[in-house]
Design an enzyme around this catalytic site. Sequence first.
Site, PDB file in Angstrom:
ATOM      1  CG  ASP A   1      -9.445  17.363  51.338  1.00 29.26           C
ATOM      2  OD1 ASP A   1     -10.413  17.081  50.596  1.00 29.26           O
ATOM      3  OD2 ASP A   1      -9.444  18.363  52.089  1.00 29.26           O
TER       4      ASP A   1
ATOM      5  CG  ASP B   1     -15.889  19.021  49.118  1.00 27.14           C
ATOM      6  OD1 ASP B   1     -14.790  18.489  48.828  1.00 27.14           O
ATOM      7  OD2 ASP B   1     -16.021  19.790  50.090  1.00 27.14           O
TER       8      ASP B   1
ATOM      9  CB  CYS C   1       3.199  22.584  78.383  1.00 30.69           C
ATOM     10  SG  CYS C   1       3.081  21.089  77.393  1.00 30.69           S
TER      11      CYS C   1
ATOM     12  CB  CYS D   1       4.503  18.136  76.014  1.00 29.18           C
ATOM     13  SG  CYS D   1       5.515  19.333  75.127  1.00 29.18           S
TER      14      CYS D   1
ATOM     15  CB  CYS E   1       7.116  22.159  77.513  1.00 24.84           C
ATOM     16  SG  CYS E   1       6.239  22.876  76.124  1.00 24.84           S
TER      17      CYS E   1
HETATM   18  N1  GUN Z   1     -10.637  21.144  54.087  1.00 26.89           N
HETATM   19  C1  GUN Z   1     -11.131  22.150  54.835  1.00 26.89           C
HETATM   20  N2  GUN Z   1     -12.411  22.433  54.475  1.00 26.89           N
HETATM   21  C2  GUN Z   1     -12.720  21.592  53.484  1.00 26.89           C
HETATM   22  C3  GUN Z   1     -13.914  21.388  52.701  1.00 26.89           C
HETATM   23  O1  GUN Z   1     -14.934  22.048  52.847  1.00 26.89           O
HETATM   24  N3  GUN Z   1     -13.860  20.382  51.762  1.00 26.89           N
HETATM   25  C4  GUN Z   1     -12.727  19.615  51.581  1.00 26.89           C
HETATM   26  N4  GUN Z   1     -12.752  18.649  50.662  1.00 26.89           N
HETATM   27  N5  GUN Z   1     -11.610  19.803  52.296  1.00 26.89           N
HETATM   28  C5  GUN Z   1     -11.613  20.780  53.229  1.00 26.89           C
HETATM   29 ZN    ZN Z   2       4.585  21.417  75.615  1.00 25.87          ZN
END
Ligand code: GUN
Ligand code: ZN
Length: 647
Positions: A91, A126, A277, A279, A282
């Site tokens: 990201d 963005d 659970c 898993c 758990c």
């Molecule tokens: N992570 C959570 N929401 C967003 C978003 O709107 N844009 C980006 N780039 N990362 C995010």
């Molecule tokens: Zn669990």
Amino acid sequence: MKGDFELLERDGLARICRFETAHGKVETPAIMPVINPNRKVISASEMRARFGVDMVITNSYIISRNRELREKALKEGVHGLLDFDGTVMTDSGTFQTHVYSDVSVDPSEILEFQRAIGSDVATVFDVFSEPDFTLGQAENAAAVTAARVKEAMSSKRGGSLIAATVQGGLYPEVRERTARRLGEEAPDYFTIGGVVPLMEEYRFADLASVIIASKKGLPPGRPVHLFGAGHPLMLPLAVLLGCDLFDSASYVKYAYDGRMMFPEGSIALSDLKYSWCDCPVCSKHAPAEMASMDENESVLSISEHNLYILTSELKRIKQAIHEGSLWNLVEARARSSPQLFDAYAEVLSHSNYLSRFEPMSRRSGINFVDGLSLKRPDFARFFASASGIRPGKADRLLVVRGERQYFSHYDFTSSDIGEDTASLTGVGIFPIQITETYPLAQSNYSAAMECAEKPDSYSARFGYGAWRIADGRWRRMGAGANKPDRLSQALIVCEYQFGRKYAEALLSGDVQCTYSRNTGKLRSIMRDGRQLLFFRTEDGLFSVKFHGGEVLHGVLAKGTMSVECSDDAIPFVSVGKSLFSRFVTDADEALRPGDECLVVDRAGNLLAVGRAVLRKEEMLSFGKGVAVDVREGRSSSASSRQSEDTK
Ligand code: GUN
Ligand code: ZN
């Protein structure tokens, strides 16, 4: 090939696909755990080994701001930094601008950095659109983002795939328009952004509206990632609306807060006395034991549990897609939270759009519990077509509770005239000839459902008799009910499936029905001694044989029910091989997944008959995978004429 996205199975808009990157294949829907390089609770390689995670996401902004991390990433790549040999998405730092206002990022620098560290999917920086943005602000966030995507695509070089984010606040028109605009730039991957605050405030109806608007504008053949929606509560609904990928930091965040995730919500570990659970965490540690662990150990244990819940919920969703029962699951989940129920109501208000992707039949029937199920788009589609059929002397059928397998107990001889109809329950009144057809015979009905119309008032209105089904037997409800014959069943099902005009064209002339000696059920329609249609017992609809295709081709307006392919595909489809989407040049807009269709060449000549897997816009958008499951090609039909009645 890197960037390929192929549909494997679908249930309406929901789909199981295969996404390919330079670091392997990822089956979607998938959830990628967020790895914070500063604070790795569970290592990425362990996630792969223990949770089957093939894709993770990390933040290039955080890496770039820390000298040690930056240098290691530049030297060993982001895969080396995370010690992960699967797919890594990065990201861009946008989320940090939402959380901390004083963050500044240079869009081209951060994209360049993501490429330099070998990210498989790099996110264009963005502008986060907040839910309370005015129209002007939302438009601006979306437009600036789109301009950056354009810039990124014009400077695109090998290496990372490019992710473009749909922004636009809570304005559906802005979301849809922006999605379309981003689609024109042809990035590899799409994300829906600006939704974390909606998740945090449980504004699921708004979230559903944002997803639908974005999906409407996005090219259907590319992956769609819902940014920051990593809670199990929302997953079935988001997948139902066509989201393929999710990321979750919440598995760790919740763990730091001492909260255990469950499919219907989360529970504080301190309140959990009986964990059901199973898993690995758990089953080894009782809740009290986990609560008494030291902080690090307890965060690790809860994080692991949360990841198990997320990955197992996705498996459950995939199984539902495979069975065709995702609507049933979503409806059940909607009842676990009022906000989720509101989101479900929002989804139903988009029935027109959703029904474009709804098949005529599924492998699973509908669970009719109350009136809400009657609004499902697949039932709405059935209801609109089937209740419109009013042939001269057809009897109508009231579907009531009855046993699931009632259609195997035909008993036309019993008749109980004068039955008390006031207490009847059911889903509606349909032609009796269509009772073997999806969803009537395949569904389950609650006895508590109110029937919209009573058979006696129906008879009074239309002068038809009505039958009801109860205890596995047919009961005559009023005067004038006649036992339907097979040919009239064939005609009504054909009318439902193809329309009145084409039903008549198909079933004219020298037509005969064959039926099973064991069950008495309709099997094939023969015309001129050749098999025209085959009756599928599983959904009570017809498969069109090549001869049926010839008849339809002769009477249909050009292009109707048709998928047109390029010359390259002719030798393959003519002998009965599947038609791949990359060979499709055009298709009938009205075709829906699962519909019978004709495959034609560019001059309009009939090559084959089959079932559409995709809608037109999907056929033209997916670069890979099957568009039409061809049943019979013109060359294969000639050789199979002797061995008919087998498919
Ligand atoms: N992570 C959570 N929401 C967003 C978003 O709107 N844009 C980006 N780039 N990362 C995010
Ligand atoms: Zn669990």
